[in-house]
Structures are given as C-alpha cells and as structure tokens.
Motif scaffolding. Structure first.
Motif, PDB file in Angstrom:
ATOM      1  N   THR A   1      32.716  25.730  29.434  1.00 57.68           N
ATOM      2  CA  THR A   1      31.909  25.237  30.545  1.00 57.68           C
ATOM      3  C   THR A   1      32.559  25.680  31.837  1.00 57.68           C
ATOM      4  N   VAL A   2      31.802  26.359  32.688  1.00 54.01           N
ATOM      5  CA  VAL A   2      32.335  26.835  33.960  1.00 54.01           C
ATOM      6  C   VAL A   2      31.443  26.301  35.073  1.00 54.01           C
ATOM      7  N   ARG A   3      32.061  25.603  36.019  1.00 55.54           N
ATOM      8  CA  ARG A   3      31.311  25.019  37.137  1.00 55.54           C
ATOM      9  C   ARG A   3      30.957  26.100  38.161  1.00 55.54           C
ATOM     10  N   PRO A   4      29.908  25.867  38.966  1.00 56.40           N
ATOM     11  CA  PRO A   4      29.599  26.837  40.023  1.00 56.40           C
ATOM     12  C   PRO A   4      30.788  26.970  40.975  1.00 56.40           C
ATOM     13  N   GLY A   5      31.138  28.189  41.320  1.00 60.72           N
ATOM     14  CA  GLY A   5      32.227  28.436  42.254  1.00 60.72           C
ATOM     15  C   GLY A   5      33.603  28.398  41.620  1.00 60.72           C
ATOM     16  N   GLU A   6      33.666  28.048  40.332  1.00 55.09           N
ATOM     17  CA  GLU A   6      34.965  27.959  39.673  1.00 55.09           C
ATOM     18  C   GLU A   6      35.575  29.343  39.465  1.00 55.09           C
ATOM     19  N   ARG A   7      36.915  29.402  39.475  1.00 56.29           N
ATOM     20  CA  ARG A   7      37.628  30.638  39.127  1.00 56.29           C
ATOM     21  C   ARG A   7      38.354  30.386  37.821  1.00 56.29           C
ATOM     22  N   ARG A   8      37.877  31.017  36.762  1.00 57.90           N
ATOM     23  CA  ARG A   8      38.419  30.766  35.435  1.00 57.90           C
ATOM     24  C   ARG A   8      39.077  32.024  34.892  1.00 57.90           C
ATOM     25  N   ALA A   9      40.276  31.898  34.378  1.00 54.74           N
ATOM     26  CA  ALA A   9      40.919  33.028  33.713  1.00 54.74           C
ATOM     27  C   ALA A   9      40.799  32.856  32.208  1.00 54.74           C
ATOM     28  N   ILE A  10      40.627  33.964  31.502  1.00 57.34           N
ATOM     29  CA  ILE A  10      40.645  33.925  30.043  1.00 57.34           C
ATOM     30  C   ILE A  10      41.813  34.772  29.574  1.00 57.34           C
ATOM     31  N   LEU A  11      42.723  34.125  28.861  1.00 54.83           N
ATOM     32  CA  LEU A  11      43.900  34.822  28.360  1.00 54.83           C
ATOM     33  C   LEU A  11      43.800  34.946  26.855  1.00 54.83           C
ATOM     34  N   GLY A  12      44.628  35.806  26.312  1.00 52.89           N
ATOM     35  CA  GLY A  12      44.646  35.966  24.866  1.00 52.89           C
ATOM     36  C   GLY A  12      45.194  37.325  24.528  1.00 52.89           C
ATOM     37  N   PRO A  13      45.902  37.425  23.402  1.00 53.09           N
ATOM     38  CA  PRO A  13      46.465  38.725  23.033  1.00 53.09           C
ATOM     39  C   PRO A  13      45.366  39.732  22.713  1.00 53.09           C
ATOM     40  N   ASN A  14      45.736  40.995  22.630  1.00 45.45           N
ATOM     41  CA  ASN A  14      44.769  42.028  22.262  1.00 45.45           C
ATOM     42  C   ASN A  14      44.097  41.690  20.941  1.00 45.45           C
ATOM     43  N   GLY A  15      42.792  41.881  20.896  1.00 42.68           N
ATOM     44  CA  GLY A  15      42.073  41.605  19.663  1.00 42.68           C
ATOM     45  C   GLY A  15      41.686  40.148  19.516  1.00 42.68           C
ATOM     46  N   ALA A  16      41.954  39.320  20.544  1.00 42.83           N
ATOM     47  CA  ALA A  16      41.650  37.894  20.451  1.00 42.83           C
ATOM     48  C   ALA A  16      40.140  37.646  20.473  1.00 42.83           C
ATOM     49  N   GLY A  17      39.377  38.594  20.995  1.00 48.97           N
ATOM     50  CA  GLY A  17      37.929  38.411  21.045  1.00 48.97           C
ATOM     51  C   GLY A  17      37.385  38.221  22.445  1.00 48.97           C
ATOM     52  N   LYS A  18      38.211  38.488  23.447  1.00 54.45           N
ATOM     53  CA  LYS A  18      37.799  38.240  24.834  1.00 54.45           C
ATOM     54  C   LYS A  18      36.621  39.133  25.230  1.00 54.45           C
ATOM     55  N   THR A  19      36.764  40.435  24.954  1.00 60.73           N
ATOM     56  CA  THR A  19      35.685  41.362  25.316  1.00 60.73           C
ATOM     57  C   THR A  19      34.425  41.074  24.503  1.00 60.73           C
ATOM     58  N   SER A  20      34.624  40.742  23.219  1.00 62.56           N
ATOM     59  CA  SER A  20      33.454  40.423  22.389  1.00 62.56           C
ATOM     60  C   SER A  20      32.709  39.215  22.956  1.00 62.56           C
ATOM     61  N   LEU A  21      33.456  38.229  23.460  1.00 54.64           N
ATOM     62  CA  LEU A  21      32.823  37.058  24.061  1.00 54.64           C
ATOM     63  C   LEU A  21      32.006  37.473  25.287  1.00 54.64           C
ATOM     64  N   PHE A  22      32.584  38.298  26.154  1.00 60.37           N
ATOM     65  CA  PHE A  22      31.857  38.790  27.333  1.00 60.37           C
ATOM     66  C   PHE A  22      30.582  39.519  26.920  1.00 60.37           C
ATOM     67  N   ASN A  23      30.705  40.360  25.887  1.00 61.24           N
ATOM     68  CA  ASN A  23      29.543  41.137  25.446  1.00 61.24           C
ATOM     69  C   ASN A  23      28.393  40.229  25.041  1.00 61.24           C
ATOM     70  N   VAL A  24      28.730  39.106  24.421  1.00 61.29           N
ATOM     71  CA  VAL A  24      27.690  38.167  24.005  1.00 61.29           C
ATOM     72  C   VAL A  24      27.129  37.436  25.226  1.00 61.29           C
ATOM     73  N   LEU A  25      28.018  37.072  26.168  1.00 58.48           N
ATOM     74  CA  LEU A  25      27.560  36.337  27.346  1.00 58.48           C
ATOM     75  C   LEU A  25      26.586  37.161  28.178  1.00 58.48           C
ATOM     76  N   THR A  26      26.837  38.463  28.295  1.00 58.55           N
ATOM     77  CA  THR A  26      25.981  39.299  29.139  1.00 58.55           C
ATOM     78  C   THR A  26      24.748  39.791  28.411  1.00 58.55           C
ATOM     79  N   GLY A  27      24.787  39.780  27.075  1.00 53.91           N
ATOM     80  CA  GLY A  27      23.662  40.349  26.335  1.00 53.91           C
ATOM     81  C   GLY A  27      23.896  41.794  25.946  1.00 53.91           C
ATOM     82  N   ASP A  28      25.100  42.317  26.174  1.00 57.76           N
ATOM     83  CA  ASP A  28      25.410  43.653  25.671  1.00 57.76           C
ATOM     84  C   ASP A  28      25.299  43.673  24.149  1.00 57.76           C
ATOM     85  N   THR A  29      25.698  42.567  23.512  1.00 60.06           N
ATOM     86  CA  THR A  29      25.428  42.385  22.082  1.00 60.06           C
ATOM     87  C   THR A  29      24.835  40.989  21.912  1.00 60.06           C
TER      88      THR A  29
END
Ligand SMILES: Nc1ncnc2c1ncn2[C@@H]1O[C@H](COP(=O)(O)OP(=O)(O)O)[C@@H](O)[C@H]1O
Ligand SMILES: [Mg+2]
Lengths: 322, 257
Positions: B34-62
């Motif tokens: 959950t991210v509030r309007p105007g919030e600055r959120r960092a997402i951390l995690g080692p390589n392969g954690a799934g960060k990019t895959s999560l973004f891809n789903v959020l944007t609709g790339d996948t």
C-alpha cells in the motif's frame, strides 16, 4: 546533397537522350525506382522487408486498366480523374490490409507472409476472368490524353515519372518527420517500448504499409501506362524479386537509393541481354547482388555517400562523428 | 482521453495478493503493498528477488497471475498498459531499451504524445506544437537538454538513464516506478540523480527500486524488502536497518552490485 544539383540535369536529360534511352532506360528506371522506394521505405523506417509491393502496384495498375481504355473489352470506362485516385486509394487500402495481416510478424516471418500474399494474388489474377481477365490480363491500355497529348508520349511520360519520383521522395521525407512517421521508426527500434509509452503499435504498422501502398500504387499506374498492358506476370515472382533486387542494390538504409538501384538494374537488364543471353542475365544480376551484399551492405547509395563524405573532409576521417 | 476520476482519499497504489508465475516458477508471490499519495517508497532486495517482475505486473508490461491492483481507487488489474499510463502511472526500465534511430527530442516527443493519446498523435508536426515545448522542458528537467538532437544510440550510459527518467516524467505523472535508476552510474553522476529525485514535485508518488542504500534511504520515507519473490519486511528506513531478517538476507549478504 542539394536537390537542384540532381534535378536540373534530370530535367535536361530529354535534350540529350533519344526516345529509346529516354523511355526504355530513364523512364523505366524512374518507375521501377518508385516501386522499389515503396519497399525501401518500409525496410528503412519500419524495418520490415515486404514481398507484397508488386501486389500493391499491381492492384493500382489493374484498376487503371479495368476502368480505362483497353483492347480486351473488359471493364468500365471512367474519366482518368476518377480512375487515378481510385487506383491510388485501392493501393493504399490493400497496403493497409497487408499491414494488418503482417502486423505481428517481423524478419523472416514478415517476408513469408507478404510473399504468401503476393503469390496468392498472382494465382488469383490468373484464375479470375471477370476482373483480371485471367493470365492474359489487359493489353492495349492507353494512358490518358490531355489536350490531345498522350501521357504515353516519351517526353510527357518521362517528365510525369520524374515529377512523381520527386514528389514521392518529398512525401517520404516529410512523412518520416511527422509524429506518425516517428512512431513508425520507434516501432522499428523497440516495439514493446512504444506500447509502454501508451502508443498503439498496430496503427503505425498499418499506416506504414498503407503509405508504402501509395508509393507502390503511383509506380503501378505509371508502369501500366508505360507497358500499355498488365497481366498476372506483372504481379508474379519475377517483378516481386526485381523490386527486391533494385532496393537491395540501391541500399535499404536510404530511400533515395531505390533510384540508384533502378538505374543499375535497368542498364544491366537492357544491355547485358545483348551481350550475353537471357539465361545468363539472371546469373549476372545474381553476381552483382552478391557483390553488393558483400562489398557494400548499405547499397550503392551508401557507398557513394561514404565516398563523397571522405572526399569532402579527408582530414577529419579519424574523428568520430559528433 | 486520460481517465482522471481519482478518489480523493484513495491510496495511490494498492496491491493485494499479487503473484507472477513463469512456467512452474513464482517470480513474485502473495505481495501486498500500500502506497499513499505523495509517499516515497524504496523497494530493496537482492538480485532475482522479483522486484522488476513486480513492476512489470504493476504497469501492465506483463499480466498478473494472481491478485488485484488498484490505482487511486480504481481497479486496473485487467487494464492494458496504455490506459494505466493515461491514469498517471509511469516507469523507468532497469535495462533501457530506447529508440536508437530517434533523437532525444523525438523520443521525448513520443513520450508526451503517448500520454496524451488519441487522434492528435497522427497530426503533422508544426512549429510551436506544445508537445515539442513539453519535450524540451522534459529534457531540461532530466538534464539532457544539451543533447536534444543527438540520436539516442550516441548517448552515454548516464545520459540514457537520464533520458529514461525524462520519458517517465512526461505530462505530470502521479505515480512513478523507478527501476534502479542509478545502476551503472559513475560516483560523480549519482548525486545528480539524487538531486533530480529530490526535486520531483511533492505530490508525485515515487516507488524506487535501488541498490544504492544512500540514494534509497536519502530519498525514501518507507522501505519494503523483497526476498525470493515474497515480502520480507516493511517499515521506516530505521526499522529496516535494524531488522534482523533483512540483515541476514540482504544487507549482510549484499556484495555491491
Ligand atoms: N520473463 C521471465 N521468464 C522467466 N523467468 C523470469 C522472467 N523474468 C524474470 N524471471 C525470473 O524471476 C526472478 C525475479 O527476477 P527479477 O524480477 O528480474 O528480479 P530483480 O529485479 O529483483 O533482480 C528471477 O529468478 C528471474 O530469473
Ligand atoms: Mg531488476
């Protein structure tokens, strides 16, 4: 290069050439160049090699033959100011439809699909008599007359072809700078990213094919006037491959190369046949093509402009282009 | 037409039970965010954690395999990427794939045209087209104004990253997803990027994937940590720095990048 430097000699060409050279070499090169331009436009800006350009040109040519004076008694007579726009429109629509069919294909798959369409159209024209008059097609097609002057007159057809070629090049250079033209190039470079910008990918692909249909159609109209006939052989594998060869000789990286390729092709076609027999002509053109692909993959146009650039500033040869 | 009926007190981004499966492998699983309007959120995690895959789903790339995504109160789980972009969602890509044959100006122009969408996209360019002015403004903001007429294939790595951000800023985004914007930047270029991130308008929501802890903690007020496709921890930067699990799997085990 300044267009006037090229255009003025071309306008003066009829003063020095006899009718044979003017029509069989110059005019034919221009017409073939316009058809090849429709392919090099697609290859350069959309990154797709299409084998269906002869089909689009043929659709325009058949429209002119069907709706104009011909000696086979098929068709409906329409004034040329209706039949010409109609022919161009049908070429554009067919281009757009082919783009719609091929829109998801790239590389070898786009070639296969467009080739299949081209070959299917060839067989269709052979079998259909009501519209295409089967494999014999239309003969005795006459170009329009304006004020008693036939557009098939050598000088008139040359100037008309030259004007069309110049207009076609100007259209291409304007179109590729328009937002739609930019989108087409973006699709060539990274189609997924175009979608991610919120832009449809289908629209630019269909538009690029439709625009190539306009160019091919213009070439097809001039060609049917020049040949005075059109048949299934005008849309068969022969012309399909000729257009490809011309575009490759000229270079698929710059649209104007199509005309350089056309001149080389027509000169070889016209004069090599006198020296060697018809069978060997195909070998000759094959060797020329092979040499170009090996020595100058950017085509003759690219080779020439590299030389010009080198001659102009030999001192900055080492430096990178900034 | 941009769809702009945002609900005033809705969260900028609400993610429930998001999962993404490739074959038999779950790249991300059971993610709530959950991210509030105007919030600055960092997402951390080692390589392969799934960060990019999560973004891809959020944007609709996948597409998401499971779960629901809500943007400003509207469900967008089944919406194509272009619709989400017109809602104000933008992203940068970890591995820039730009239009090599286009100039910086034309690339930014297309970014603006894409957000505006509609029939105007096909109209010929005229001098004074406000989309061109917007493209030039973006170049200024992203720091690529001096290379406006270069082809993107001629840009340095740093300039390409800046152009990525310029693209994402087209037409006032409401929520920005930045996928390792500092990756591959020289130490001299990093402060410029931080400054650019800090200078974003306060009402823009930012979700930032970042390996560089300095940039991540300096520019964010809350942190989510992904590990093996799952959410491992969430909290303030201080909470995360003190979290034992996080130390074990990420901070302790991170060997730079
Ligand atoms: N398109 C894909 N097909 C198969 N596996 C993928 C695909 N994309 C990512 N993965 C896998 O999903 C996991 C998470 O990748 P990614 O989201 O890129 O991680 P991160 O961005 O956190 O480094 C990795 O194991 C990666 O190999
Ligand atoms: Mg990643």
């Amino acid at each position: 290069m300044r267009p006037a430097l090229i255009l003025i000699p071309l306008l003066a060409l009829p003063l020095v050439l006899n009718d044979f050279w003017l029509t069989q070499v110059a005019t034919r090169s221009l017409i073939l160049g316009i058809m090849a331009l429709s392919l090099s436009f697609l290859a350069t800006y959309l990154g797709v090699v299409s084998f269906a350009q002869a089909t689009m040109a043929g659709i325009a040519g058949y429209t002119i033959a069907y709706f104009g004076p011909n000696s086979v008694g098929i068709g409906v007579q329409l004034p040329f100011w209706i039949s010409i726009p109609l022919a161009l429109m049908l070429a554009v629509v067919s281009g757009g439809l082919i783009g719609l069919i091929a829109r998801r294909s790239r590389g070898i798959y786009a070639i296969m699909i467009t080739l299949a369409i081209g070959v299917a159209f060839f067989y269709f024209t052979r079998q259909n008599y009501t519209l295409f008059n089967g494999w014999t097609g239309f003969s005795g097609v006459r170009a329009p007359e304006i004020g008693g002057l036939s557009l098939r007159d050598p000088l008139a057809l040359y100037l008309l072809s030259l004007g069309t070629a110049v207009l076609a090049l100007a259209l291409v250079s304007g179109f590729v700078r328009s937002p739609l033209g930019l989108t087409i190039q973006a699709v060539r470079d990274a189609p997924g990213r175009v979608l991610a910008l919120g832009i449809s990918v289908t629209t630019p692909i269909v538009a690029a094919f439709a625009f190539s249909g306009l160019l091919a159609g213009a070439g097809g109209i001039l060609n049917v006037w020049y040949q005075e006939r059109i048949s299934s052989f005008s849309v068969g594998l022969g012309p399909i491959i000729d257009i490809l060869i011309v575009a490759v000789i000229g270079g698929l990286r710059h649209p104007a190369g199509a005309f350089v390729g056309a001149v080389v092709f027509v000169l070889l076609d016209t004069f090599a046949v006198d020296l060697i027999d018809r069978e060997r002509f195909n070998t000759l053109i094959g060797v020329v093509l092979l040499l170009i692909v090996i020595v100058a993959p950017g085509g003759l146009q690219q080779l020439a402009s590299d030389w010009v650039a080198r001659l102009r500033r030999p001192e900055v040869k080492e430096k990178s282009t900034v | 037409m941009p769809v702009n009926h945002s609900h005033t007190n809705a969260n900028a981004l609400e993610v429930r039970g998001i999962g993404k499966r490739f074959g038999g492998f779950w790249a991300v699983q059971d993610i709530d965010l959950t991210v509030r309007p105007g919030e600055r959120r960092a997402i951390l995690g080692p390589n392969g954690a799934g960060k990019t895959s999560l973004f891809n789903v959020l944007t609709g790339d996948t597409s998401a395999t499971t779960g629901q995504i809500t943007l400003f109160g509207d469900s967008v789980t089944r919406e194509p990427i272009n619709k989400r972009i017109q809602r104000g969602l933008r992203r940068t890509y970890q591995h820039a794939h730009l239009f090599n044959g286009l100039t910086v100006r034309d690339t930014l122009f297309l970014a603006v045209a894409g957000v505006r969408g509609g029939w105007r996209q096909v109209l010929p360019l005229r001098a004074g087209d406000d989309r061109l002015a917007e493209a030039e403004r973006l170049a200024e903001v992203a720091g690529v104004a001096d290379v406006l007429d270069r082809e993107t294939s001629e840009l340095s790595h740093g300039q390409r990253r800046q152009l990525e951000i310029g693209i994402a800023l087209a037409e006032k985004p409401k929520i920005l997803l930045l996928d390792e914007p500092a990756a591959g930047l020289s130490p001299a270029e990093r402060p410029k990027l931080s400054a650019l991130l800090m200078s974003l308008p306060k009402d823009v929501t930012v979700v930032l994937i970042e390996h560089d802890m300095d940039i991540a903690l300096q520019t964010s007020e809350s942190v989510s940590v992904l590990y093996n496709g799952r959410m491992l921890a969430e909290g303030s930067p201080d909470d995360i720095m003190r979290n034992e699990d996080v130390h074990r799997v990420y901070i302790g085990g991170a060997h730079g990048h």
